[in-house]
Design an enzyme around this catalytic site. Structure first.
Site, PDB file in Angstrom:
ATOM      1  N   GLY A  69      -6.266   7.818  41.216  1.00 23.22           N
ATOM      2  CA  GLY A  69      -5.401   7.833  42.402  1.00 23.22           C
ATOM      3  C   GLY A  69      -6.046   7.380  43.689  1.00 23.22           C
TER       4      GLY A  69
ATOM      5  CG  ASP B 298      -4.265  10.845  44.635  1.00 23.44           C
ATOM      6  OD1 ASP B 298      -4.740  11.998  44.620  1.00 23.44           O
ATOM      7  OD2 ASP B 298      -3.588  10.393  43.684  1.00 23.44           O
TER       8      ASP B 298
ATOM      9  CG  ASP C 244       1.136  18.919  45.168  1.00 30.22           C
ATOM     10  OD1 ASP C 244       1.681  19.714  45.941  1.00 30.22           O
ATOM     11  OD2 ASP C 244       1.709  18.479  44.145  1.00 30.22           O
TER      12      ASP C 244
ATOM     13  CE  LYS D  52       3.403  15.951  47.299  1.00 34.28           C
ATOM     14  NZ  LYS D  52       3.945  16.139  45.956  1.00 34.28           N
TER      15      LYS D  52
ATOM     16  CG  PHE E  51       6.452  12.961  42.889  1.00 31.56           C
ATOM     17  CD1 PHE E  51       5.484  13.861  42.456  1.00 31.56           C
ATOM     18  CD2 PHE E  51       6.388  11.654  42.432  1.00 31.56           C
ATOM     19  CE1 PHE E  51       4.478  13.461  41.584  1.00 31.56           C
ATOM     20  CE2 PHE E  51       5.392  11.242  41.556  1.00 31.56           C
ATOM     21  CZ  PHE E  51       4.433  12.160  41.130  1.00 31.56           C
ATOM     22  CB  VAL E  52       4.701  10.239  47.973  1.00 28.10           C
ATOM     23  CG1 VAL E  52       5.557  10.937  49.015  1.00 28.10           C
ATOM     24  CG2 VAL E  52       3.360  10.955  47.823  1.00 28.10           C
TER      25      VAL E  52
ATOM     26  CG  ASP F 181       0.255   8.188  38.639  1.00 31.79           C
ATOM     27  OD1 ASP F 181      -0.389   8.956  39.373  1.00 31.79           O
ATOM     28  OD2 ASP F 181       0.589   8.484  37.475  1.00 31.79           O
TER      29      ASP F 181
ATOM     30  NE  ARG G  53      -2.643   5.069  38.605  1.00 29.37           N
ATOM     31  CZ  ARG G  53      -2.811   6.374  38.788  1.00 29.37           C
ATOM     32  NH1 ARG G  53      -2.922   6.857  40.001  1.00 29.37           N
ATOM     33  NH2 ARG G  53      -2.863   7.198  37.756  1.00 29.37           N
TER      34      ARG G  53
HETATM   35  P1  IMP Z   1      -2.968  19.158  42.803  1.00 28.00           P
HETATM   36  O1  IMP Z   1      -3.960  19.516  41.737  1.00 28.00           O
HETATM   37  O2  IMP Z   1      -1.622  19.802  42.596  1.00 28.00           O
HETATM   38  O3  IMP Z   1      -3.486  19.329  44.227  1.00 28.00           O
HETATM   39  O4  IMP Z   1      -2.609  17.654  42.620  1.00 28.00           O
HETATM   40  C1  IMP Z   1      -3.525  16.695  42.668  1.00 28.00           C
HETATM   41  C2  IMP Z   1      -3.106  15.497  41.870  1.00 28.00           C
HETATM   42  O5  IMP Z   1      -1.735  15.519  41.439  1.00 28.00           O
HETATM   43  C3  IMP Z   1      -3.255  14.307  42.752  1.00 28.00           C
HETATM   44  O6  IMP Z   1      -4.572  13.791  42.698  1.00 28.00           O
HETATM   45  C4  IMP Z   1      -2.222  13.360  42.216  1.00 28.00           C
HETATM   46  O7  IMP Z   1      -2.760  12.575  41.178  1.00 28.00           O
HETATM   47  C5  IMP Z   1      -1.142  14.260  41.648  1.00 28.00           C
HETATM   48  N1  IMP Z   1      -0.045  14.394  42.638  1.00 28.00           N
HETATM   49  C6  IMP Z   1       0.293  15.484  43.353  1.00 28.00           C
HETATM   50  N2  IMP Z   1       1.353  15.228  44.147  1.00 28.00           N
HETATM   51  C7  IMP Z   1       1.688  13.945  43.917  1.00 28.00           C
HETATM   52  C8  IMP Z   1       2.716  13.072  44.442  1.00 28.00           C
HETATM   53  O8  IMP Z   1       3.543  13.425  45.296  1.00 28.00           O
HETATM   54  N3  IMP Z   1       2.735  11.820  43.934  1.00 28.00           N
HETATM   55  C9  IMP Z   1       1.852  11.364  42.999  1.00 28.00           C
HETATM   56  N4  IMP Z   1       0.876  12.124  42.501  1.00 28.00           N
HETATM   57  C10 IMP Z   1       0.801  13.411  42.957  1.00 28.00           C
HETATM   58 MG    MG Z   2      -1.488  11.047  39.269  1.00 24.73          MG
END
Ligand code: IMP
Ligand code: MG
Length: 189
Positions: A43, A99, A102, A131, A152-153, A159, A165
């Protein structure tokens, strides 16, 4: 691909202008230090490539391949590493580039592993997007490109099921693209 985009949040020029500012901040913090950058793939590939070329410091670049398991657009919290060993970061000032922050689970797992297997002199986080959501894992980023809502972006490295991407902007994915999809395959970050 374009027909799947609900709306554009950040155009390419907006992103690149913001990267100029981020790069200046990062350069000030690490001036005179031994910097190692760890880019979390896939990402952060495009973000890291554009950001690092704006940082006029000597640095080492390593990459970390990570996959998080997703149910649709939600992370389930299971994080696996591609490599058996992590980069050699003992005594180095480490900047992890990802990237998006979240739920916080992915970056939490990465930082925990880096700290448990090596003693970096310092460890900071840089993300393109953060986020505004309640995080499953407490996690702070030191450098943030943009704060966004919980949508969701996609694009500029991000991706949905490995697509989008290569869009040059960050946009919101149309709900109809992921509604009804029950994908839970591992997703390369
Ligand atoms: P986390 O572990 O929930 O913080 O998410 C981290 C990973 O989830 C990021 O590195 C992204 O690859 C994916 N992700 C989370 N939110 C999004 C989104 O809105 N779009 C695309 N990928 C996301
Ligand atoms: Mg991803």
């Amino acid at each position: 691909m374009l027909e799947d985009v609900e709306r554009i949040l950040f155009h390419e020029q907006t992103i690149l202008s913001r990267l100029d500012e981020l790069a200046r901040d990062i350069t000030e913090v690490y001036r005179g230090q031994e910097l190692t950058v760890i880019a979390v793939l896939n990402g952060s590939l495009i973000f890291a490539a554009d950001l690092l070329r704006r940082i006029p410091l000597p640095l080492k670049l390593d990459c970390l391949g990570v996959a998080s398991y997703h149910g649709g657009t939600e992370s389930t919290g299971v994080v696996t590493f591609d490599q058996v060993s992590i980069p050699d970061i003992a005594g180095r000032h480490v900047l992890v580039i990802d990237d998006i922050l979240d739920s916080g689970r992915t970056l939490h797992a990465i930082c925990a592993r880096l700290r448990s297997e090596a003693q970096p002199a310092s460890l900071r986080i840089c993300v393109l997007l953060r986020k505004r959501v309640v995080r499953a894992q407490a996690m702070e980023a030191d450098f943030v490109g943009f704060d966004i809502d919980g949508e969701f972006v996609i694009g500029y490295g991000l991706d949905y099921q490995e697509r989008y991407r290569n869009l040059p902007f960050v946009g919101v994915l149309k709900r109809e693209v992921f509604e009804g999809s029950l994908a839970s395959a591992p997703d390369k970050e």
